[in-house]
Design a protein around this motif. Structure first.
Motif, PDB file in Angstrom:
ATOM      1  N   SER A   1      37.821 140.480  73.451  1.00  0.00           N
ATOM      2  CA  SER A   1      36.611 140.564  74.267  1.00  0.00           C
ATOM      3  C   SER A   1      36.174 142.023  74.455  1.00  0.00           C
ATOM      4  N   LYS A   2      34.883 142.207  74.703  1.00  0.00           N
ATOM      5  CA  LYS A   2      34.314 143.525  75.056  1.00  0.00           C
ATOM      6  C   LYS A   2      34.678 144.606  74.037  1.00  0.00           C
ATOM      7  N   ASN A   3      34.619 144.269  72.751  1.00  0.00           N
ATOM      8  CA  ASN A   3      34.948 145.239  71.711  1.00  0.00           C
ATOM      9  C   ASN A   3      33.740 145.677  70.888  1.00  0.00           C
ATOM     10  N   GLN A   4      32.541 145.377  71.383  1.00  0.00           N
ATOM     11  CA  GLN A   4      31.306 145.781  70.700  1.00  0.00           C
ATOM     12  C   GLN A   4      31.284 145.275  69.247  1.00  0.00           C
ATOM     13  N   LEU A   5      31.693 144.054  69.069  1.00  0.00           N
ATOM     14  CA  LEU A   5      31.799 143.480  67.730  1.00  0.00           C
ATOM     15  C   LEU A   5      30.443 143.027  67.203  1.00  0.00           C
ATOM     16  N   HIS A   6      30.225 143.262  65.919  1.00  0.00           N
ATOM     17  CA  HIS A   6      29.100 142.665  65.201  1.00  0.00           C
ATOM     18  C   HIS A   6      29.596 141.504  64.342  1.00  0.00           C
ATOM     19  N   LYS A   7      30.701 141.738  63.674  1.00  0.00           N
ATOM     20  CA  LYS A   7      31.334 140.692  62.881  1.00  0.00           C
ATOM     21  C   LYS A   7      32.816 141.011  62.742  1.00  0.00           C
ATOM     22  N   LEU A   8      33.579 140.005  62.402  1.00  0.00           N
ATOM     23  CA  LEU A   8      35.008 140.187  62.172  1.00  0.00           C
ATOM     24  C   LEU A   8      35.243 140.427  60.685  1.00  0.00           C
ATOM     25  N   PRO A   9      36.273 141.196  60.342  1.00  0.00           N
ATOM     26  CA  PRO A   9      36.553 141.416  58.918  1.00  0.00           C
ATOM     27  C   PRO A   9      36.924 140.115  58.212  1.00  0.00           C
ATOM     28  N   LYS A  10      36.699 140.099  56.904  1.00  0.00           N
ATOM     29  CA  LYS A  10      37.006 138.913  56.118  1.00  0.00           C
ATOM     30  C   LYS A  10      38.477 138.536  56.207  1.00  0.00           C
ATOM     31  N   SER A  11      39.303 139.512  56.539  1.00  0.00           N
ATOM     32  CA  SER A  11      40.741 139.258  56.624  1.00  0.00           C
ATOM     33  C   SER A  11      41.119 138.378  57.804  1.00  0.00           C
ATOM     34  N   LEU A  12      40.112 137.931  58.593  1.00  0.00           N
ATOM     35  CA  LEU A  12      40.406 136.962  59.647  1.00  0.00           C
ATOM     36  C   LEU A  12      41.172 135.774  59.078  1.00  0.00           C
ATOM     37  N   ASN A  13      40.856 135.388  57.841  1.00  0.00           N
ATOM     38  CA  ASN A  13      41.522 134.218  57.264  1.00  0.00           C
ATOM     39  C   ASN A  13      42.984 134.462  56.933  1.00  0.00           C
ATOM     40  N   SER A  14      43.452 135.725  57.091  1.00  0.00           N
ATOM     41  CA  SER A  14      44.883 136.008  56.890  1.00  0.00           C
ATOM     42  C   SER A  14      45.705 135.621  58.112  1.00  0.00           C
ATOM     43  N   LEU A  15      45.017 135.384  59.240  1.00  0.00           N
ATOM     44  CA  LEU A  15      45.716 135.029  60.480  1.00  0.00           C
ATOM     45  C   LEU A  15      45.939 133.521  60.521  1.00  0.00           C
ATOM     46  N   LYS A  16      46.779 133.046  59.638  1.00  0.00           N
ATOM     47  CA  LYS A  16      47.018 131.612  59.479  1.00  0.00           C
ATOM     48  C   LYS A  16      47.673 130.973  60.697  1.00  0.00           C
ATOM     49  N   GLN A  17      48.295 131.803  61.536  1.00  0.00           N
ATOM     50  CA  GLN A  17      49.049 131.276  62.665  1.00  0.00           C
ATOM     51  C   GLN A  17      48.216 131.176  63.941  1.00  0.00           C
ATOM     52  N   ILE A  18      47.065 131.839  63.978  1.00  0.00           N
ATOM     53  CA  ILE A  18      46.252 131.901  65.198  1.00  0.00           C
ATOM     54  C   ILE A  18      45.592 130.547  65.475  1.00  0.00           C
ATOM     55  N   GLU A  19      45.704 130.096  66.724  1.00  0.00           N
ATOM     56  CA  GLU A  19      45.075 128.848  67.151  1.00  0.00           C
ATOM     57  C   GLU A  19      43.941 129.070  68.153  1.00  0.00           C
ATOM     58  N   GLY A  20      43.986 130.184  68.883  1.00  0.00           N
ATOM     59  CA  GLY A  20      42.965 130.473  69.881  1.00  0.00           C
ATOM     60  C   GLY A  20      42.408 131.865  69.697  1.00  0.00           C
ATOM     61  N   LEU A  21      41.072 131.992  69.713  1.00  0.00           N
ATOM     62  CA  LEU A  21      40.405 133.272  69.503  1.00  0.00           C
ATOM     63  C   LEU A  21      39.397 133.485  70.624  1.00  0.00           C
ATOM     64  N   VAL A  22      39.533 134.594  71.348  1.00  0.00           N
ATOM     65  CA  VAL A  22      38.663 134.882  72.483  1.00  0.00           C
ATOM     66  C   VAL A  22      37.761 136.062  72.128  1.00  0.00           C
ATOM     67  N   LEU A  23      36.433 135.812  72.132  1.00  0.00           N
ATOM     68  CA  LEU A  23      35.440 136.811  71.723  1.00  0.00           C
ATOM     69  C   LEU A  23      34.382 136.997  72.803  1.00  0.00           C
TER      70      LEU A  23
END
Length: 301
Positions: free
Chosen positions: A206-228
């Motif tokens: 949260s609160k990271n001034q994000l425009h988009k997440l890197p494509k490597s998001l798909n490397s986080l195979k274990q993540i179940e919850g994402l807070v943005l």
């Protein structure tokens, strides 16, 4: 929200008893006192009577601008939650290492550069909050984290992080990591490191001034919850496409993002069990469209 409800319930036991807010009141029946939240002016009085408060499990000494804490806290042998947030601490007394019942340690809003090595000897320590310690040496702290056997909740919000050290991967029991309010954080590098922590289930950005997440998001195979939350410039259409390639992510929070609509194509959200959209600006028509378009997703407005 099931993931976050479980987290809440694990620690809600700390708030089930009467809160004592003054030492004179606590000393009337010291054996009954389990939750002590003292006034800053009573630090000296607490130090004098600490040995009488043997049953305290939750101790709060917050927002007092203290540069050191009373070493007499060591007498609270049943202490499970220690909250020292909002002071000016850069160290803790070595004699705190005897507090082997501590489960939650809150050091938020202090001045820590390094954290004590003896934290690794606290067998029940599970949660550390080091948010807003802007000079924290993340490399030194990570070495200590990795030696804490049961550490699974970690808060590093607002610490001017630019990257995570490679040895952060040694934290193989970590389940929930908060990296909010670190706008200069290299997410490409961060995701590469986090992809090697198989236990990690919840990531908060949260609160990271994000425009988009890197494509490597798909490397986080274990993540179940994402807070943005509170990333109002986040491109939701791009996020939706990325979620199509990360079906392991089941809960996404997008609160306070100034959203008025979601993409016309909602298929990127089909794999979600929960989509949290509260505190945005959706009109009734758009809310209905989203709910009808995601019949298998719990959508929260």
């Amino acid at each position: 929200m099931l993931i976050f409800l479980v987290v809440f319930l694990q620690f809600s036991g700390f708030t089930q008893h009467k809160k004592y807010t003054s030492i004179p009141e606590a000393l009337q029946n010291p054996e009954l006192v389990t939750w002590l939240d003292i006034n800053c002016k009573e630090v000296t009085s607490f130090a004098k009577h600490a040995q009488k408060l043997q049953n305290v499990t939750s101790f709060y000494l917050t927002t007092c601008n203290l540069e050191q804490v009373p070493s007499e806290i060591k007498h609270l042998k049943k202490l499970a939650l220690l909250n020292l947030q909002g002071n000016n601490l850069d160290t803790l007394p070595d004699n705190f290492s005897v507090l082997d019942k501590i489960t939650v340690l809150n050091l938020r809003n202090n001045s820590f550069r390094e954290i004590p090595i003896w934290l690794a000897n606290l067998p029940q320590l599970r949660e550390i909050d080091l948010a807003n310690n802007i000079d924290l040496d993340i490399s030194q702290a990570s070495h200590v984290f990795s030696k804490i056997k049961n550490l699974d909740f970690l808060y590093l919000n607002g610490n001017n992080l630019t990257k995570l050290p490679q040895h952060f991967t040694d934290n193989q029991n970590l389940k929930e990591l908060h990296l909010s309010n670190n706008p200069k954080l290299d997410l490409q590098q961060t995701f590469q490191v986090l992809s090697e922590i198989s236990s990690l289930k919840i990531l908060v950005l949260s609160k990271n001034q994000l425009h988009k997440l890197p494509k490597s998001l798909n490397s986080l195979k274990q993540i179940e919850g994402l807070v943005l939350d509170q990333n109002p410039n986040l491109i939701i259409s791009t996020l939706a496409k990325q979620l199509m390639h990360t079906p392991n992510i089941k809960v996404v929070l997008l609160r306070k993002n100034d959203l008025t609509n979601l993409p016309e194509d909602l298929s990127g959200f089909y794999s979600l069990k929960v989509l949290e959209l509260s505190s945005n600006n959706f009109n009734a028509k758009e809310k209905l469209r989203i709910q009808q378009g995601l019949p298998n997703t719990k959508v929260i407005f």
